[in-house]
Design an enzyme around this catalytic site. Structure first.
Site, mmCIF file in Angstrom:
data_model
loop_
_atom_site.group_PDB
_atom_site.id
_atom_site.type_symbol
_atom_site.label_atom_id
_atom_site.label_comp_id
_atom_site.label_asym_id
_atom_site.label_seq_id
_atom_site.Cartn_x
_atom_site.Cartn_y
_atom_site.Cartn_z
ATOM 1 N N HIS A 123 -10.511 -12.866 -2.736
ATOM 2 C CA HIS A 123 -9.385 -11.928 -2.584
ATOM 3 C C HIS A 123 -8.091 -12.535 -3.090
ATOM 4 O O HIS A 123 -7.777 -13.688 -2.816
ATOM 5 C CB HIS A 123 -9.215 -11.546 -1.112
ATOM 6 C CG HIS A 123 -8.496 -10.246 -0.906
ATOM 7 N ND1 HIS A 123 -7.153 -10.094 -1.171
ATOM 8 C CD2 HIS A 123 -8.925 -9.037 -0.468
ATOM 9 C CE1 HIS A 123 -6.789 -8.854 -0.900
ATOM 10 N NE2 HIS A 123 -7.848 -8.192 -0.483
ATOM 11 N N ILE A 181 0.827 -1.200 0.000
ATOM 12 C CA ILE A 181 0.000 0.000 0.000
ATOM 13 C C ILE A 181 0.867 1.258 0.000
ATOM 14 O O ILE A 181 0.601 2.217 -0.733
ATOM 15 C CB ILE A 181 -0.974 0.002 1.193
ATOM 16 C CG1 ILE A 181 -1.947 -1.177 1.070
ATOM 17 C CG2 ILE A 181 -1.743 1.323 1.256
ATOM 18 C CD1 ILE A 181 -2.770 -1.184 -0.206
ATOM 19 N N SER A 224 -11.043 -0.685 4.995
ATOM 20 C CA SER A 224 -10.328 -1.706 4.224
ATOM 21 C C SER A 224 -10.700 -1.593 2.758
ATOM 22 O O SER A 224 -11.670 -0.907 2.388
ATOM 23 C CB SER A 224 -10.690 -3.111 4.726
ATOM 24 O OG SER A 224 -12.040 -3.415 4.412
ATOM 25 N N CYS A 225 -9.958 -2.289 1.909
ATOM 26 C CA CYS A 225 -10.277 -2.266 0.483
ATOM 27 C C CYS A 225 -11.654 -2.875 0.232
ATOM 28 O O CYS A 225 -12.418 -2.377 -0.615
ATOM 29 C CB CYS A 225 -9.205 -3.001 -0.309
ATOM 30 S SG CYS A 225 -8.933 -4.736 0.175
#
Length: 344
Positions: A187, A17, A159-160
């Site tokens: 995911h 990230i 969160s994503c």
């Protein structure tokens, strides 16, 4: 804002990230934000190399080189620090306006306040926190970012998966009423999984090879959604599986609606939102896509309308794609920019 120096940002943690945030800021050409320091325990040569070359997002589109203790990126100088504790850095001396905590290692309020006590004015965390009280706010840009408390110092970017699911769940609850929600996250593999079987994690499933199996893992997605959409509390269940790809994930969402609907109506609502109030955050497609088509896509969610199904006629099933790295990194920058500009 014109005629002012850029806001000064630091990164704590320079993994997937952190590196995406730096690259996204460069690609967006956002002159109002400038990364002036990064802190990571990796050696500087590895930091330079992994900034220049990325197996998922390609070569960095600009100059990257080491210059003493600094990383020079597209003509801008970033001080590279290597401290394991927040107190080991002179944050005030760096003159930063905001710290993006991207290590994922600080999840409680006590841990977050260590940065504040060490001189950081504001911290934006790249993960959900251990409890709702751990931060002053948990934000999903485009949903509740305008509700940021004026005195906030610790903020989570959620969160994503939460950034993917919450905008469309809010929309569909307002339009159709949601009585029950069930979500399965598909995911991509992450760095808490080994390439081959190894003693790697306390979760025994995550000791297995990331690229030889579909692996069920725990998820706090339901709890995260309920924090942001309390009107759905008690109505959400979620599970997650890791799949053997390196990037781009999907939510398989099943909704029990309060009234009759159709696939055409659901798709129309989502398509109109993607073209209107959620433009830039939500996208819509009916093309025959595969997951890799959404690599490096900055949207939080991309609805695949060709996969929308309605049964009953109140049981709705959706497939929603998202780049779990790039989309989330862009939302961190959106929240950072909004927060800092509002403080002026």
């Amino acid at each position: 804002m014109p005629n002012r120096a850029p806001f000064r940002i630091a990164l704590n943690g320079y993994g997937r990230i952190g590196r995406c945030v730096l690259r996204a800021l460069h690609e967006r050409g956002d002159a109002e934000l400038q990364i002036v320091a990064l802190n990571d325990l990796a050696d500087r040569e590895s930091i330079e190399y992994l900034t220049r070359f990325d197996s998922t997002h390609g070569r960095f589109p600009g100059e990257v080189r080491l210059d003493g203790d600094c990383l020079r990126v597209a003509g801008q100088e970033i001080q590279v620090l290597r401290q394991s504790e927040p107190e080991g850095i002179d944050w005030q001396g760096l003159g930063i306006d905001l710290l993006l905590e991207c290590s994922g290692q600080y999840t409680t309020r006590e841990q977050g306040l260590r940065f504040v006590h060490a001189g950081v004015p504001r911290v934006l965390f790249s993960q959900p926190m251990a409890s709702e009280q751990a931060v002053d706010a948990t934000l999903v840009y485009g949903v509740n970012h305008a509700q940021l408390p004026s005195a906030a110092r610790l903020v989570s970017n959620a969160s994503c998966t939460t950034n993917c699911g919450v905008p469309l769940l809010k929309l569909l609850n307002e339009q159709l009423g949601l009585e029950q929600v069930s979500i399965t996250t598909l995911h991509s593999a992450m760095n808490d999984q080994p390439v081959i079987d190894a003693y790697h994690h306390s979760d025994l499933r995550r000791t297995r090879s990331a690229f030889q199996s579909i692996i069920p893992v725990s998820t706090g997605l339901a709890r995260g959604i309920e924090r942001l959409l309390p009107e759905l509390a008690g109505r959400i269940q979620a599970k997650a599986v890791r799949v053997p790809t390196v990037n781009v994930s999907a939510l398989d969402i099943t909704l029990l609606c309060a009234r009759d609907t159709s696939a055409d109506e659901v798709n129309r609502l989502l398509r109109e939102a993607a073209q209107g109030p959620l433009a830039g955050l939500l996208d819509y497609t009916e093309l025959p896509h595969a997951s890799c088509d959404f690599n490096h896509d900055p949207h939080s969610a991309i609805v695949d309308g060709s996969q929308t199904r309605v049964s009953g006629p109140r049981l709705v099933n959706l497939l929603v794609w998202f780049d779990n790295e790039w989309g989330f990194a862009n939302r961190m920058l959106d929240v950072a920019g909004y927060w800092l500009q509002r403080e002026q």
